[in-house]
Scaffold this active site. Structure first.
Site, PDB file in Angstrom:
ATOM      1  N   GLY A   1       0.880  -1.374  -0.099  1.00  0.00           N
ATOM      2  CA  GLY A   1      -0.041  -0.070   0.029  1.00  0.00           C
ATOM      3  C   GLY A   1       0.815   1.303   0.098  1.00  0.00           C
TER       4      GLY A   1
ATOM      5  N   PHE B   1     -11.607  19.805   5.884  1.00  0.00           N
ATOM      6  CA  PHE B   1     -11.684  18.401   6.450  1.00  0.00           C
ATOM      7  C   PHE B   1     -11.935  18.668   7.789  1.00  0.00           C
ATOM      8  CE2 PHE B   1     -11.478  13.980   5.011  1.00  0.00           C
ATOM      9  CZ  PHE B   1     -11.752  14.162   3.544  1.00  0.00           C
TER      10      PHE B   1
ATOM     11  N   ASP C   1      -3.131  -8.881   9.806  1.00  0.00           N
ATOM     12  CA  ASP C   1      -2.137  -9.783   9.978  1.00  0.00           C
ATOM     13  C   ASP C   1      -0.871  -9.664  10.674  1.00  0.00           C
ATOM     14  OD1 ASP C   1      -4.049 -10.821   8.224  1.00  0.00           O
ATOM     15  OD2 ASP C   1      -2.938 -11.051   6.267  1.00  0.00           O
TER      16      ASP C   1
ATOM     17  N   GLN D   1     -11.632   3.917  15.053  1.00  0.00           N
ATOM     18  CA  GLN D   1     -12.349   5.066  14.543  1.00  0.00           C
ATOM     19  C   GLN D   1     -13.801   4.502  13.608  1.00  0.00           C
ATOM     20  OE1 GLN D   1     -11.135   7.913  11.352  1.00  0.00           O
ATOM     21  NE2 GLN D   1     -10.988   9.238  13.131  1.00  0.00           N
TER      22      GLN D   1
ATOM     23  N   HIS E   1     -16.051   5.978  11.415  1.00  0.00           N
ATOM     24  CA  HIS E   1     -16.423   7.166  10.435  1.00  0.00           C
ATOM     25  C   HIS E   1     -17.869   7.432  10.408  1.00  0.00           C
ATOM     26  CE1 HIS E   1     -16.470   9.667   6.779  1.00  0.00           C
ATOM     27  NE2 HIS E   1     -15.101   9.522   6.809  1.00  0.00           N
TER      28      HIS E   1
ATOM     29  N   LEU F   1     -17.674   3.636   2.187  1.00  0.00           N
ATOM     30  CA  LEU F   1     -17.451   4.982   2.901  1.00  0.00           C
ATOM     31  C   LEU F   1     -18.179   6.043   1.918  1.00  0.00           C
ATOM     32  CD1 LEU F   1     -15.874   6.193   4.988  1.00  0.00           C
ATOM     33  CD2 LEU F   1     -14.202   7.011   3.455  1.00  0.00           C
TER      34      LEU F   1
ATOM     35  N   GLU G   1     -15.576  12.205   3.937  1.00  0.00           N
ATOM     36  CA  GLU G   1     -15.792  13.586   4.468  1.00  0.00           C
ATOM     37  C   GLU G   1     -15.752  14.728   3.800  1.00  0.00           C
ATOM     38  OE1 GLU G   1     -14.113  13.233   8.473  1.00  0.00           O
ATOM     39  OE2 GLU G   1     -12.952  15.163   7.944  1.00  0.00           O
TER      40      GLU G   1
ATOM     41  N   ARG H   1     -14.298  13.211  13.780  1.00  0.00           N
ATOM     42  CA  ARG H   1     -15.097  12.221  13.411  1.00  0.00           C
ATOM     43  C   ARG H   1     -15.739  11.469  14.712  1.00  0.00           C
ATOM     44  NH1 ARG H   1     -11.177   9.476   8.632  1.00  0.00           N
ATOM     45  NH2 ARG H   1     -11.818  11.025   7.164  1.00  0.00           N
TER      46      ARG H   1
ATOM     47  N   HIS I   1     -13.982   2.187  10.598  1.00  0.00           N
ATOM     48  CA  HIS I   1     -13.150   2.821   9.539  1.00  0.00           C
ATOM     49  C   HIS I   1     -11.489   2.683   9.509  1.00  0.00           C
ATOM     50  CE1 HIS I   1     -12.169   5.215   5.989  1.00  0.00           C
ATOM     51  NE2 HIS I   1     -11.757   6.360   6.922  1.00  0.00           N
TER      52      HIS I   1
ATOM     53  N   GLU J   1      -0.933   2.155   8.520  1.00  0.00           N
ATOM     54  CA  GLU J   1      -2.015   2.045   9.242  1.00  0.00           C
ATOM     55  C   GLU J   1      -1.781   1.004  10.466  1.00  0.00           C
ATOM     56  OE1 GLU J   1      -5.888   1.991   7.525  1.00  0.00           O
ATOM     57  OE2 GLU J   1      -7.048   1.241   9.545  1.00  0.00           O
TER      58      GLU J   1
ATOM     59  N   ARG K   1      -8.143   9.826  14.564  1.00  0.00           N
ATOM     60  CA  ARG K   1      -7.512  10.337  13.774  1.00  0.00           C
ATOM     61  C   ARG K   1      -8.170  11.615  12.938  1.00  0.00           C
ATOM     62  NH1 ARG K   1      -7.324   9.426   8.118  1.00  0.00           N
ATOM     63  NH2 ARG K   1      -8.461   7.599   8.227  1.00  0.00           N
TER      64      ARG K   1
HETATM   65  C1  LIG Z   1     -12.490   3.829   2.222  1.00  0.00           C
HETATM   66  C2  LIG Z   1     -11.547   4.301   2.708  1.00  0.00           C
HETATM   67  C3  LIG Z   1     -11.279   5.639   2.575  1.00  0.00           C
HETATM   68  C4  LIG Z   1     -10.115   6.352   2.949  1.00  0.00           C
HETATM   69  N1  LIG Z   1     -10.088   7.719   2.768  1.00  0.00           N
HETATM   70  C5  LIG Z   1      -8.870   8.455   3.256  1.00  0.00           C
HETATM   71  C6  LIG Z   1      -8.712   9.776   3.002  1.00  0.00           C
HETATM   72  O1  LIG Z   1      -9.068  10.259   2.059  1.00  0.00           O
HETATM   73  N2  LIG Z   1      -7.400  10.300   3.300  1.00  0.00           N
HETATM   74  C7  LIG Z   1      -6.543   9.611   4.378  1.00  0.00           C
HETATM   75  O2  LIG Z   1      -5.640  10.264   4.840  1.00  0.00           O
HETATM   76  N3  LIG Z   1      -6.788   8.384   4.860  1.00  0.00           N
HETATM   77  C8  LIG Z   1      -7.896   7.686   4.196  1.00  0.00           C
HETATM   78  N4  LIG Z   1      -8.272   6.336   4.402  1.00  0.00           N
HETATM   79  C9  LIG Z   1      -7.345   5.678   5.458  1.00  0.00           C
HETATM   80  C10 LIG Z   1      -6.094   5.097   4.500  1.00  0.00           C
HETATM   81  O3  LIG Z   1      -6.445   4.989   3.198  1.00  0.00           O
HETATM   82  C11 LIG Z   1      -5.633   3.990   5.173  1.00  0.00           C
HETATM   83  O4  LIG Z   1      -5.213   4.061   6.678  1.00  0.00           O
HETATM   84  C12 LIG Z   1      -4.169   3.866   4.300  1.00  0.00           C
HETATM   85  O5  LIG Z   1      -4.254   3.621   2.918  1.00  0.00           O
HETATM   86  C13 LIG Z   1      -3.493   2.365   4.646  1.00  0.00           C
HETATM   87  O6  LIG Z   1      -2.263   2.377   3.983  1.00  0.00           O
HETATM   88  P1  LIG Z   1      -1.191   1.221   4.162  1.00  0.00           P
HETATM   89  O7  LIG Z   1       0.079   1.177   3.330  1.00  0.00           O
HETATM   90  O8  LIG Z   1      -1.065   1.157   5.709  1.00  0.00           O
HETATM   91  O9  LIG Z   1      -2.129  -0.068   3.919  1.00  0.00           O
HETATM   92  P2  LIG Z   1      -2.850  -0.657   2.662  1.00  0.00           P
HETATM   93  O10 LIG Z   1      -2.681   0.315   1.488  1.00  0.00           O
HETATM   94  O11 LIG Z   1      -4.067  -1.186   2.870  1.00  0.00           O
HETATM   95  O12 LIG Z   1      -1.946  -1.842   2.123  1.00  0.00           O
HETATM   96  C14 LIG Z   1      -1.652  -2.991   2.851  1.00  0.00           C
HETATM   97  C15 LIG Z   1      -0.906  -3.925   2.074  1.00  0.00           C
HETATM   98  O13 LIG Z   1      -0.548  -4.900   2.960  1.00  0.00           O
HETATM   99  C16 LIG Z   1      -0.601  -6.200   2.263  1.00  0.00           C
HETATM  100  N5  LIG Z   1      -0.787  -7.156   3.296  1.00  0.00           N
HETATM  101  C17 LIG Z   1      -1.610  -7.198   4.009  1.00  0.00           C
HETATM  102  N6  LIG Z   1      -1.529  -8.504   5.018  1.00  0.00           N
HETATM  103  C18 LIG Z   1      -0.652  -9.180   4.220  1.00  0.00           C
HETATM  104  C19 LIG Z   1       0.217 -10.434   4.412  1.00  0.00           C
HETATM  105  N7  LIG Z   1      -0.191 -11.205   5.476  1.00  0.00           N
HETATM  106  N8  LIG Z   1       0.961 -10.672   3.459  1.00  0.00           N
HETATM  107  C20 LIG Z   1       1.197  -9.825   2.561  1.00  0.00           C
HETATM  108  N9  LIG Z   1       0.896  -8.849   2.258  1.00  0.00           N
HETATM  109  C21 LIG Z   1       0.032  -8.421   3.191  1.00  0.00           C
HETATM  110  C22 LIG Z   1      -1.716  -5.990   1.267  1.00  0.00           C
HETATM  111  O14 LIG Z   1      -1.660  -6.867   0.042  1.00  0.00           O
HETATM  112  C23 LIG Z   1      -1.581  -4.646   0.869  1.00  0.00           C
HETATM  113  O15 LIG Z   1      -0.605  -4.391  -0.226  1.00  0.00           O
HETATM  114  C24 LIG Z   1      -9.356   5.782   3.844  1.00  0.00           C
HETATM  115  C25 LIG Z   1      -9.536   4.341   4.262  1.00  0.00           C
HETATM  116  C26 LIG Z   1     -10.784   3.633   3.598  1.00  0.00           C
HETATM  117  C27 LIG Z   1     -10.826   2.632   3.956  1.00  0.00           C
END
Ligand SMILES: Cc1cc2nc3c(=O)[nH]c(=O)nc-3n(C[C@H](O)[C@H](O)[C@H](O)COP(=O)(O)OP(=O)(O)OC[C@H]3O[C@@H](n4cnc5c(N)ncnc54)[C@H](O)[C@@H]3O)c2cc1C
Length: 599
Positions: free
Chosen positions: A16, A118, A219, A238, A240, A250, A253, A284, A371, A402, A413
């Site tokens: 991500g 926001f 995980d 949180q 939302h 979602l 906001e 929120r 959320h 996250e 948050r």
């Molecule tokens: C619908 C929605 C809207 C949002 N809008 C906003 C916004 O506008 N602004 C904002 O600041 N935040 C927003 N958020 C929050 C934010 O998007 C997330 O907190 C953030 O994108 C998480 O990023 P990350 O890189 O931590 O995880 P992710 O982007 O979820 O990536 C997780 C990665 O881990 C991998 N993974 C997981 N478990 C394993 C495993 N066991 N083995 C191998 N790979 C694994 C997955 O394949 C994925 O690639 C939103 C969240 C949601 C759900």
């Protein structure tokens, strides 16, 4: 099952925003592999809609100090102020870095990055909402994910797509790699590393109504707990305010940022009563609680458990006039149906597709939706994972995004601060992990490195009980939604904890239908459920112990924040006998002494 072994100096779990940003930086200095259970561009970051915060001041005056204070206040004073200040002051640089990578932000007429208001982001002098969220329509996360993925491809980062990590390898107290299953073949792979970065996202799938992807199963925290390491502040999850009724999907906001308002069954804009200054743009936790109270007191739409989010141009214009909202040039803020369509295209699309509702003509039925995880794997600002309340570093282990708890979000948050957290701390993780790897040796890999993962998979495959994974999941989600949701009580949480423990027992007697090796999602869903149960249990135990209300943790029986006794972070371990041990550590306070939050 055959075992394949790989060796990289830095291994990143998750593709991500956090994982990709870490990969970009780690790969400049160290051999780096990214392992992801999803194809990278399917990561949940791609679902983020509203924006990424940075005090650019492109449209009106703004300052990183104000962003810092708003984040501290939004966190209900549980966020660590040194980490928050670091993030908010880095924000402009990181947003420009994304822009220079090619991220197609919306623009002001002068060509600067466009910004929208926001929740909880304010001008600290007037108390009014400030335009701090940088956006690309309502698909900002999608654009961040695509941009970072392209950069990683360009820079030849090695990806292992659709490999699910099952276990962390620790040798002599240091991280030494991970064990993963190749989903397409069922083969087990061991990744030998000098440094491991955990970036697996959240765990909203613990709850029934959630905005989170199916892959959000906690995980990494579950893996950390199995290694005898703690997780931090898990009680803070949180909700939302605006998920689509019954579905949880979602509605950003940003809809309220563009002037949308929440309306109850009497047609009242009820947020006026709960947050007289910023109204619908309060933080929120405040808005979700207000919605629950409205529904509890019978003012849900038709007495049901939902309210309206109204972004019809006539409603937006009516309340913009009442609020005295103006455009950057001082003219009154007014919108047309075309403006709404242009600014919120995906939202309009979701509502038409999933609800048959056109938000330009009708209000949207919404309810609070699980959320975002404020808690997670404890780290310091360098993203090094911490082993205890004395902040002892676990060598070679890093976490960002996250699944980590730095903690910049504390008890609640602010919107748009997560995307910022990903890029700021993803970058730190990449830099520090590569630096560490440069000075470290590969620890000798134990012969039995993959044994635990294999034995657990075999146990699920060979289990011959009559419990079904879907039934256990459903009961867990319902219990958590009902009793460890927006409002909590001692009695309810105790019942939930007993229930989760009963479900964990029942999990030992599941059976699955698919016993094959190829794409066995039956098996992996069962594995993920065991992670969710561990996370649900530790969340509930942490919440039960915290006898106060703060941010997203709101107790009917202890309705007030109690700084005397509870201005501290929870650390939770699961000991070998299954007992949960809780300890606490102080919050880092630099400039801002705790005050009552007024919105
Ligand atoms: C619908 C929605 C809207 C949002 N809008 C906003 C916004 O506008 N602004 C904002 O600041 N935040 C927003 N958020 C929050 C934010 O998007 C997330 O907190 C953030 O994108 C998480 O990023 P990350 O890189 O931590 O995880 P992710 O982007 O979820 O990536 C997780 C990665 O881990 C991998 N993974 C997981 N478990 C394993 C495993 N066991 N083995 C191998 N790979 C694994 C997955 O394949 C994925 O690639 C939103 C969240 C949601 C759900």
């Amino acid at each position: 099952m055959s075992i394949k072994t790989h060796q990289y100096e830095v291994v990143i779990v998750g593709a991500g925003g956090a994982g990709l940003m870490a990969a970009l930086y780690a790969s400049k200095k160290a051999s780096t592999a990214v392992i992801s259970k999803l194809y990278p561009s399917r990561s949940h970051t791609g679902a983020a809609q509203g924006g990424i915060s940075a005090a650019l001041g492109n449209i009106e005056e703004d300052r990183p100090e104000w962003h810092t204070y708003d984040t501290v206040k939004g966190s209900d004073y549980l966020g660590d102020q040194d980490a928050i200040e670091f993030m908010c002051f880095k924000a402009p640089e990181l947003v420009y870095e994304l822009e220079h990578m090619g991220l197609p932000f919306d623009r002001t007429p002068e060509g600067r990055i466009m910004q929208r208001p926001f929740g909880g982001h304010t001008n600290n002098e007037t108390g009014k909402p400030v335009r701090r969220a940088c956006h690309a329509a309502d698909r900002t996360g999608h654009m961040i994910l695509q941009t970072l993925y392209q950069q990683c491809i360009k820079n030849n980062v090695t990806f292992f797509d659709e490999f699910q990590v099952l276990d962390l390898i620790m040798v002599n107290g240091k991280a030494a790699g991970v064990v993963a299953i190749e989903i397409a073949t069922g083969d087990i792979h061991v990744f030998h590393a000098k440094a491991v970065i955990l970036a697996t996202g959240g765990w909203g799938r613990v709850w029934e109504i959630t905005s989170n992807a199916y892959a959000y199963t906690g995980d990494a925290p579950a893996m950390i707990l199995r290694k005898g390491l703690p997780v931090e502040d898990m009680e803070f999850f949180q909700f939302h305010p605006t998920g689509i009724y019954k579905l949880g999907i979602l509605i950003t906001e940003g809809v309220r940022g563009e002037g949308g308002v929440l309306i109850n069954d009497k047609g009242e804009r009820f947020m006026e009563r709960y947050a007289p200054h910023v109204k619908d743009l309060a933080s929120r936790d405040v808005v979700s609680r207000a919605m629950y109270i409205e529904m509890k007191e019978g003012r849900g739409i038709n007495g049901q458990r939902y309210l309206y989010l109204d972004v019809r141009p006539e409603t937006v214009n009516k309340y913009a006039k009442i609020d005295g909202r103006t455009n950057p040039d001082g003219t009154p803020y007014q919108v047309t149906a075309e403006d709404i369509l242009r600014k919120l295209p995906d939202i309009i699309d979701f509502c038409k597709t999933y609800l048959g509702v056109d938000p330009v003509k009708e209000p949207m039925p919404v309810q609070p939706t699980a959320h975002y995880a404020m808690g997670g794997i404890p780290t310091n600002i360098k993203t090094e994972v911490l082993a205890d309340e004395k902040n002892t570093v676990v060598p070679g282990l890093y976490a960002a995004g996250e699944n980590a708890c730095v903690s910049v979000h504390g008890a609640n948050r602010l919107g748009t601060n997560s995307l910022l957290d990903l890029v700021v701390f993803g970058k730190e993780a990449g830099i520090h992990a590569a630096e560490y790897a440069a000075g470290a040796q590969f620890e000798p890999l134990p012969d039995d490195a993959a044994d635990y993962a294999r034995s657990q998979l075999d146990a699920i495959l060979n289990s011959k009980g009559n419990e079904r994974v879907a039934d256990i999941a459903k009961e867990m989600k319902h219990e958590m939604m009902d009793k460890v949701g927006v409002f909590r009580t001692e009695e309810g949480m105790q019942e939930a904890l007993d229930k989760i423990r009963e479900l964990k027992e029942r999990f030992k007697h599941i059976h699955i239908d698919d016993h094959g090796k190829v794409f066995n999602t039956d098996l992996l869903t069962a594995w993920e459920l065991s992670n969710l149960l561990d996370v649900a249990e530790i969340t509930t135990a942490s919440a039960l112990a915290r006898k106060e209300s703060r941010g997203a943790h709101s107790r009917d029986d202890y309705p007030k924040r109690d700084d005397q006794n509870w201005l501290k972070h929870t650390l939770a371990w699961r000991r070998e006998n299954g007992e949960i041990e809780l300890r606490y550590k102080p919050v880092v306070i630099t400039k801002y002494q705790p005050k009552e939050r007024v919105y």
